[in-house]
Design a protein around this motif. Sequence first.
Motif, PDB file in Angstrom:
ATOM      1  N   VAL A 136       0.619  -4.582  -7.780  1.00 55.37           N
ATOM      2  CA  VAL A 136       0.617  -3.115  -7.681  1.00 55.37           C
ATOM      3  C   VAL A 136       1.258  -2.518  -8.930  1.00 55.37           C
TER       4      VAL A 136
ATOM      5  N   ARG B  89       1.717   1.654  -3.575  1.00 54.43           N
ATOM      6  CA  ARG B  89       0.480   1.924  -4.322  1.00 54.43           C
ATOM      7  C   ARG B  89       0.071   3.394  -4.172  1.00 54.43           C
ATOM      8  N   GLU B  90       0.116   3.926  -2.962  1.00 49.75           N
ATOM      9  CA  GLU B  90      -0.260   5.323  -2.732  1.00 49.75           C
ATOM     10  C   GLU B  90       0.630   6.281  -3.510  1.00 49.75           C
TER      11      GLU B  90
ATOM     12  N   ASP C  56       0.812  -1.219   0.000  1.00 52.81           N
ATOM     13  CA  ASP C  56       0.000   0.000   0.000  1.00 52.81           C
ATOM     14  C   ASP C  56       0.845   1.269   0.000  1.00 52.81           C
TER      15      ASP C  56
ATOM     16  N   THR D  52       1.843  -9.659  -4.493  1.00 50.74           N
ATOM     17  CA  THR D  52       1.095  -8.441  -4.189  1.00 50.74           C
ATOM     18  C   THR D  52       1.820  -7.227  -4.761  1.00 50.74           C
TER      19      THR D  52
END
Length: 126
Positions: free
Chosen positions: A73, A42-43, A39, A69
């Motif tokens: 992304v 990703r952000e 994440d 994962t």
Amino acid sequence: MDRAVPEDANRRPLAVDVRRVGSGAVVAPVGELDHHTADVLREALDACVAEGCPRIVIDCSGLEFCDSTGLNVLLATRQEAEAVGSQVHLAGMSPIVARVFEITGAGAVFTVHRDLEAALAAMPGD
């Protein structure tokens, strides 16, 4: 802009540095890219796409590990970027990270450069 995930005793946290280069961006994740840290990357990548960066270079030279994962992304970012007319390039993959791309065939959908300097040299002038 630096972002980091708290450190766990069994893995190195992921830090992500984003810098503008002309009208594009260089995104440099450092550490382990997995389901605990994806994440953070990703952000940063979502922000680059939302800002309309025409070319995003992901400098993978600081990645020590990438699981499915993390790969997802990167693949999702490529699709989102291409949908708005942007490009995502990868640079400086270590052998362990490059192996994930080789095994899955994901390397075939990215433009991959040997290092960041080669990726930047291939960028169109702004």
